[in-house]
Design an enzyme around this catalytic site. Structure first.
Site: not given
Ligand code: 6PG
Length: 628
Positions: A352, A297, A359, A355-356
């Site tokens: 990940k 990221s 986000e 994480h997105n």
């Protein structure tokens, strides 16, 4: 900078191993150890009396040399000389360090070597044992073979070239992220090879032009031919794929396989689906190729100056790429790399992906705040100033870039006013929403943020509906502190839900995840870095569920009146704020001791005899009622 290696120089006694090793040690400036110096006295006595050593005699000695190699590898390269005639001996020497061992076989004919041995004095092996050595020799498969007929300097040159010429890390795919990561690796002093395909008219000379464009790529080897690229790498090869996630990743893997050798490592640095990562891991394992799925990221800039890196897969394999990933990663406040081994299988890509998801929500919340502040009569510059004043309490990377965005002018107007309001996506929010549904974890904000993007995409229908429904968002009157509090409240719920999803996945898939470490590597380099993420590190050391932590409970209690106010005002004024309202709805649902799920259970039992449990029956038994 290299990952440490041990160079074993092998061959029958008298082939000149020690001489070559001494010269090579000088040339490469690395220590050298003569295996003969590590024989126990009993072996020396036996050999001196002309009796050949048997496998039992050699076993302890080989283990000693293996331990020596391991110790040396901890902080340096080294050369070890050892006849290592049998495959089984080399297996002992290789134990636990196979991927860091380079074999050099000094080969010569019986007569050549006999001639040399006869010239030697004070050597504890007599020349008449040579034949037994030749009889024992099982030629190694993976060694670099050098003929002893050459003069020693040439032999050393040949070996040094073989070892030094090859790159230690390969980057496949020179899109924005691939280019930035390559430059980052090269800036850290790694010798790398890069590859980009050659496509007439669209992708011509990409790799070679890229190499020419940056000083730090002076020693980089650039290729558009897959075989040459693969052959330019030291074994085990470490190849990071930076290609578009999805089918392309599989096609690239297929193209690479014919040129790879056992033990090589493919690293997928794309935003790949974590389930696909597991499939690819299994498939490549069947071909003796290692596979690590790595979440990266930070976008183009982060990849260049230090991204946050989330690697998942086999731990031993990870250790072979760890020095590279850790040195290119961003550093946290304590100067530790924002890169940590996440866990087995596709756990790196899962983390990940979440994480997105987080986000998506952080972005959507800022978009909702923008809607509110705009409805309060502020222009983009004024909104930017308000957000700027929030930095003291709520700083984050996304807050910072939103301020920059709001201030950007395009002619007399602000650029944001000219951007079509249709939000795109590349799929990770979609996968997170699927995963949260499949794992039974209610990450409702991620779903809301995703669906807000989807709704935005119905632009034509929205234009039509705006005329036909007569919904007229009116101006809002809110205290700015309430808006900030509401934003902070929803961010806490967002982080709770995202982390909870990771923790549920860890439980389901038996990944041993360290949530506090995950928060730590998200404190720099990545898109969701924030002051709040820093606060979460100690909290997650004691609680997987941040909503159980006293600090968080107190914060939410203090912020709740504000979000109640803000969300109600949005609804009364016909403004959409899906993530803000979902966050307060979620906490209301989460904190209620008696919910309306009793009605759902009764309905299920009514039409489908799905049964229900009773509060006055603590045996947990399931009941059914004939409702008619
Ligand atoms: C990152 C970003 C990066 C990318 C997303 C955007 O962490 O660096 O998340 O991975 O910007 O893929 O995703 P959407 O296109 O779906 O918004």
């Amino acid at each position: 900078m290299n990952l440490n290696n041990v160079i074993f120089i092998m061959g029958v006694s008298g082939c000149g191993k020690s001489t070559i090793a001494q010269l090579l040690s000088k040339k490469l400036d690395i220590p050298f150890f003569d295996g003969d110096d590590f024989h126990p006295q009993s072996n020396i006595d036996k050999m001196s009396s002309g009796v050949p050593l048997n496998d039992d005699d050699r076993h302890g000695w080989l283990v000693t040399l293996n331990e020596l190699a391991k110790r040396q590898l901890e902080d340096s390269n080294c050369i070890i000389v050892c006849s290592a005639l049998k495959k089984s001996y080399r297996e002992i020497l290789n134990r636990g360090i196979q991927n860091q061992v380079k074999w050099i076989h000094l080969a010569g004919s019986f007569d050549q070597i006999l001639g040399r041995l006869n010239k030697r004095e004070n050597h504890f092996m007599s020349s008449n044992l040579l034949q037994s050595q030749f009889d024992t020799l099982e030629a190694p498969e993976n060694a670099f073979v050098v003929n002893i007929g050459l003069n020693p300097e040439d032999i050393v040159e040949k070996i040094a070239n073989k070892i030094k010429m090859k790159s230690e890390f390969g980057l496949f795919g020179l899109g924005v992220m691939g280019k930035s990561l390559s430059r980052n690796l090269a800036q850290k002093g790694f010798k790398i090879s890069v590859f980009n395909r050659e496509e007439k008219g669209t992708e011509e000379d990409v790799a070679i032009n890229f190499k020419k464009a940056y000083k730090e790529l002076e020693t980089t080897q650039a290729y558009s031919d897959i075989e040459a690229f693969v052959n330019s790498l030291q074994t085990p090869r470490r190849i990071m794929l930076m290609v578009n996630a999805g089918k392309i990743t599989d096609l690239v893997i297929k193209d690479l396989i014919p040129f790879l050798s056992d033990g090589d490592i493919l690293i997928d640095g794309g935003n790949s689906n974590y389930l696909k990562t597991k499939d690819r891991y299994d498939y490549l394992k069947s071909k003796q190729i290692n596979f690590i799925g790595v979440g990266v990221s930070g976008g183009e800039q982060g990849a260049l100056i230090g991204p946050s890196i989330m690697p998942g897969g086999n731990k031993e394999t990870y250790n072979l790429i760890k020095p590279y990933l850790e040195s290119i990663a961003a550093k946290d406040a304590n100067n530790l790399p924002c890169c940590t081994y996440i866990g087995e299988e596709g756990s790196g890509h899962f983390v990940k992906m979440v994480h997105n998801g987080i986000e998506y929500v952080e972005m959507q919340l800022l978009a909702e705040v923008y809607t509110i502040l705009k409805a309060m009569g502020n222009n983009p510059d004024e909104i930017a100033n308000i957000l700027e004043s929030w930095k003291a309490e709520a700083d984050s990377y996304l807050l910072g870039i939103t301020i920059d965005i709001l201030r950007k002018k395009d002619g007399d107007d602000w650029l944001v006013n000219k951007i079509v309001d249709k939000a795109g996506n590349k799929g990770t929010g979609n996968w997170t929403t699927i995963a949260t549904a499949q794992l039974g974890a209610p990450s409702t904000l991620i779903a809301s943020a995703l669906f807000a993007r989807y709704t935005s995409f119905y632009k034509e229908e929205r234009l039509w509906a705006s005329k036909n429904f007569n919904i007229n968002p009116s101006s809002l009157h809110l205290d700015l502190q309430d808006v900030l509090n509401a934003y902070q409240f929803a961010r806490i719920i967002n982080h709770y839900q995202g982390i909870k999803l990771i923790s549920e996945a860890g439980r389901t898939y038996n990944w041993e995840l360290n949530l506090s470490e995950i928060a730590r590597i998200w404190t720099n380099g990545c898109i969701i870095k924030s002051d709040f993420m820093v606060e979460l590190i100690p909290i997650l050391k004691t609680d997987d569920n941040i909503l159980k932590h006293a600090t968080i409970i107190n914060k939410l209690k203090a912020l709740k009146p504000s979000i109640n106010k803000v969300v109600s005002q949005c609804i009364l004024n016909e403004l959409t704020a899906s993530c803000l309202s979902e966050s307060v709805n979620f906490l209301n649902a989460y904190t209620i001791s008696n919910s309306s799920a009793n009605i759902i259970q009764a309905q299920r039992d009514y039409f489908g005899a799905h049964t229900y449990q009773r509060i006055d029956d603590d045996t947990g038994k399931f009941h059914h009622t004939n409702w008619n």
